[in-house]
Design an enzyme around this catalytic site. Structure first.
Site, PDB file in Angstrom:
ATOM      1  N   ASP A  18      76.058  47.270 -17.466  1.00 24.93           N
ATOM      2  CA  ASP A  18      75.342  46.010 -17.671  1.00 24.93           C
ATOM      3  C   ASP A  18      73.898  46.364 -18.000  1.00 24.93           C
ATOM      4  OD1 ASP A  18      73.797  43.680 -17.252  1.00 24.93           O
ATOM      5  OD2 ASP A  18      75.230  42.915 -15.773  1.00 24.93           O
ATOM      6  N   ILE A  19      73.410  45.908 -19.141  1.00 23.57           N
ATOM      7  CA  ILE A  19      72.070  46.320 -19.585  1.00 23.57           C
ATOM      8  C   ILE A  19      70.974  45.850 -18.612  1.00 23.57           C
ATOM      9  CG2 ILE A  19      71.517  44.361 -21.095  1.00 23.57           C
ATOM     10  CD1 ILE A  19      70.550  46.522 -23.164  1.00 23.57           C
ATOM     11  N   ASN A  37      68.387  34.530 -29.726  1.00 26.30           N
ATOM     12  CA  ASN A  37      68.550  33.655 -30.890  1.00 26.30           C
ATOM     13  C   ASN A  37      67.161  33.212 -31.337  1.00 26.30           C
ATOM     14  OD1 ASN A  37      67.822  31.133 -29.481  1.00 26.30           O
ATOM     15  ND2 ASN A  37      69.743  31.506 -28.389  1.00 26.30           N
ATOM     16  N   GLY A  45      75.816  35.054 -23.258  1.00 22.59           N
ATOM     17  CA  GLY A  45      75.975  36.489 -23.480  1.00 22.59           C
ATOM     18  C   GLY A  45      74.901  37.316 -22.800  1.00 22.59           C
ATOM     19  N   VAL A  46      74.475  38.345 -23.496  1.00 23.38           N
ATOM     20  CA  VAL A  46      73.493  39.265 -22.911  1.00 23.38           C
ATOM     21  C   VAL A  46      72.134  38.572 -22.740  1.00 23.38           C
ATOM     22  CG1 VAL A  46      72.724  40.376 -25.066  1.00 23.38           C
ATOM     23  CG2 VAL A  46      72.800  41.685 -22.952  1.00 23.38           C
ATOM     24  N   ASP A  47      71.826  37.633 -23.616  1.00 25.93           N
ATOM     25  CA  ASP A  47      70.578  36.857 -23.521  1.00 25.93           C
ATOM     26  C   ASP A  47      70.527  36.102 -22.188  1.00 25.93           C
ATOM     27  OD1 ASP A  47      68.243  35.537 -24.219  1.00 25.93           O
ATOM     28  OD2 ASP A  47      69.151  34.328 -25.818  1.00 25.93           O
ATOM     29  N   THR A 137      77.344  41.503 -32.082  1.00 24.95           N
ATOM     30  CA  THR A 137      78.797  41.728 -32.047  1.00 24.95           C
ATOM     31  C   THR A 137      79.547  40.812 -31.087  1.00 24.95           C
ATOM     32  OG1 THR A 137      78.683  43.438 -30.344  1.00 24.95           O
ATOM     33  CG2 THR A 137      78.509  44.166 -32.628  1.00 24.95           C
ATOM     34  N   GLY A 138      78.827  39.902 -30.397  1.00 27.60           N
ATOM     35  CA  GLY A 138      79.477  38.955 -29.497  1.00 27.60           C
ATOM     36  C   GLY A 138      79.616  37.605 -30.166  1.00 27.60           C
ATOM     37  N   VAL A 139      78.858  36.642 -29.664  1.00 27.50           N
ATOM     38  CA  VAL A 139      78.892  35.272 -30.198  1.00 27.50           C
ATOM     39  C   VAL A 139      78.640  35.246 -31.705  1.00 27.50           C
ATOM     40  CG1 VAL A 139      77.704  33.035 -30.112  1.00 27.50           C
ATOM     41  CG2 VAL A 139      78.149  34.276 -28.000  1.00 27.50           C
TER      42      VAL A 139
HETATM   43  N1  AR6 Z   1      75.064  44.066 -20.733  1.00 27.14           N
HETATM   44  C1  AR6 Z   1      75.465  44.727 -21.848  1.00 27.14           C
HETATM   45  N2  AR6 Z   1      76.134  44.133 -22.858  1.00 27.14           N
HETATM   46  C2  AR6 Z   1      76.442  42.813 -22.714  1.00 27.14           C
HETATM   47  C3  AR6 Z   1      76.063  42.049 -21.588  1.00 27.14           C
HETATM   48  C4  AR6 Z   1      75.338  42.736 -20.557  1.00 27.14           C
HETATM   49  N3  AR6 Z   1      74.927  42.106 -19.456  1.00 27.14           N
HETATM   50  N4  AR6 Z   1      76.500  40.768 -21.761  1.00 27.14           N
HETATM   51  C5  AR6 Z   1      77.132  40.738 -22.949  1.00 27.14           C
HETATM   52  N5  AR6 Z   1      77.110  41.965 -23.515  1.00 27.14           N
HETATM   53  P1  AR6 Z   1      76.129  38.491 -27.401  1.00 27.14           P
HETATM   54  P2  AR6 Z   1      75.099  38.254 -30.161  1.00 27.14           P
HETATM   55  C6  AR6 Z   1      77.647  42.410 -24.831  1.00 27.14           C
HETATM   56  O1  AR6 Z   1      77.073  37.368 -27.649  1.00 27.14           O
HETATM   57  O2  AR6 Z   1      76.440  38.472 -30.740  1.00 27.14           O
HETATM   58  C7  AR6 Z   1      73.507  34.334 -27.104  1.00 27.14           C
HETATM   59  O3  AR6 Z   1      73.895  33.039 -26.717  1.00 27.14           O
HETATM   60  C8  AR6 Z   1      78.764  41.608 -25.442  1.00 27.14           C
HETATM   61  O4  AR6 Z   1      80.009  42.025 -24.898  1.00 27.14           O
HETATM   62  O5  AR6 Z   1      75.366  38.497 -26.121  1.00 27.14           O
HETATM   63  O6  AR6 Z   1      73.918  38.968 -30.768  1.00 27.14           O
HETATM   64  C9  AR6 Z   1      72.124  34.348 -27.746  1.00 27.14           C
HETATM   65  O7  AR6 Z   1      71.266  33.373 -27.200  1.00 27.14           O
HETATM   66  C10 AR6 Z   1      78.637  41.987 -26.904  1.00 27.14           C
HETATM   67  O8  AR6 Z   1      79.266  43.252 -27.144  1.00 27.14           O
HETATM   68  O9  AR6 Z   1      75.009  38.598 -28.580  1.00 27.14           O
HETATM   69  C11 AR6 Z   1      72.429  34.075 -29.179  1.00 27.14           C
HETATM   70  O10 AR6 Z   1      72.570  32.676 -29.425  1.00 27.14           O
HETATM   71  C12 AR6 Z   1      77.127  42.204 -27.081  1.00 27.14           C
HETATM   72  O11 AR6 Z   1      76.585  42.263 -25.754  1.00 27.14           O
HETATM   73  C13 AR6 Z   1      73.759  34.748 -29.408  1.00 27.14           C
HETATM   74  O12 AR6 Z   1      74.382  34.805 -28.128  1.00 27.14           O
HETATM   75  C14 AR6 Z   1      76.406  41.096 -27.843  1.00 27.14           C
HETATM   76  O13 AR6 Z   1      76.982  39.831 -27.519  1.00 27.14           O
HETATM   77  C15 AR6 Z   1      73.597  36.172 -29.904  1.00 27.14           C
HETATM   78  O14 AR6 Z   1      74.846  36.690 -30.197  1.00 27.14           O
END
Ligand code: AR6
Length: 191
Positions: A18-19, A37, A45-47, A137-139
């Site tokens: 977890d970052i 975003n 997500g990570v944000d 790579t997530g949302v």
């Molecule tokens: N630690 C490490 N990696 C993580 C964590 C964590 N705690 N949580 C999620 N991931 P995403 P995006 C991974 O969706 O695609 C947000 O709502 C996750 O499994 O967080 O850039 C923002 O506000 C994936 O591999 O980011 C934006 O609206 C990676 O982090 C939007 O999502 C990125 O997933 C950004 O989307």
């Protein structure tokens, strides 16, 4: 955090975890990157995880940026640095990766820019270690193998020309994501 693999003389370290737990090795100033975003005001997500762990001071700093230098929010592919609230690092560098729309809408260049701008800001602040999540790579739906190759190329270009950061950590939530990175990044792992 578990080390998965290392690349480029060990300057790129792929880890599983977890970052928000990232604290670096203690050898100098450290930051984590937030996959934000354009609003900079938090999300899922990570944000969401970073804002929860950092506490309200992070959101207040982001709101202050919106009132001052970034009234329209942060452009896709750009980055900006704040403090880190309660997180065990000195700073958070917020970047906005592209939303995947098939690959012909400039997504590769925007993803490259998100990594390159984050690294440029880290170097300017003399940071020794920087940890990235897998931006977009997530949302945002960027295919992980394609994102891996683009991220590795952008980081490699920066590290070849700069001594800071000394080390770049790529933090993957799941082992399978780290495996995908290692297989798709185009770099040879250290033994
Ligand atoms: N630690 C490490 N990696 C993580 C964590 C964590 N705690 N949580 C999620 N991931 P995403 P995006 C991974 O969706 O695609 C947000 O709502 C996750 O499994 O967080 O850039 C923002 O506000 C994936 O591999 O980011 C934006 O609206 C990676 O982090 C939007 O999502 C990125 O997933 C950004 O989307």
């Amino acid at each position: 955090m578990e080390t998965h693999s290392r690349f480029l003389d060990g300057r790129i370290v792929c880890v599983i975890g977890d970052i928000t737990d990232f604290r670096g090795s203690g050898s100098g100033a450290t930051a984590i990157v937030n996959a934000a975003n354009r609003s900079l005001l938090g999300g899922g997500g990570v944000d969401g995880a970073i804002h929860r762990a950092a506490g309200s001071s992070l959101l207040e700093e982001c709101q202050a940026l919106r009132r001052s230098t970034l009234p329209d929010g942060l452009q896709t592919g750009a980055a900006v640095m704040t403090g880190a609230g309660h997180l065990p690092v000195a700073h958070v560098i917020h970047t906005v990766g592209p939303v995947w729309a098939g690959g012909d809408a400039g997504e590769p260049e925007l993803l490259r820019s998100a990594y390159a701008e984050s690294l440029r800001i880290a170097a300017a602040a003399d940071l020794v270690e920087l940890a990235f999540p897998a931006v977009s790579t997530g949302v945002f739906g960027y295919p992980p193998p394609l994102a891996a190759a683009k991220a590795a190329a952008a980081i490699g270009t920066h590290l070849a020309a700069n001594g800071r950061p000394e080390s770049v950590y790529l933090v993957f939530f799941q082992r399978q994501d780290a495996d995908t990175f290692a297989q798709s990044c185009g770099l040879t792992p250290l033994e």
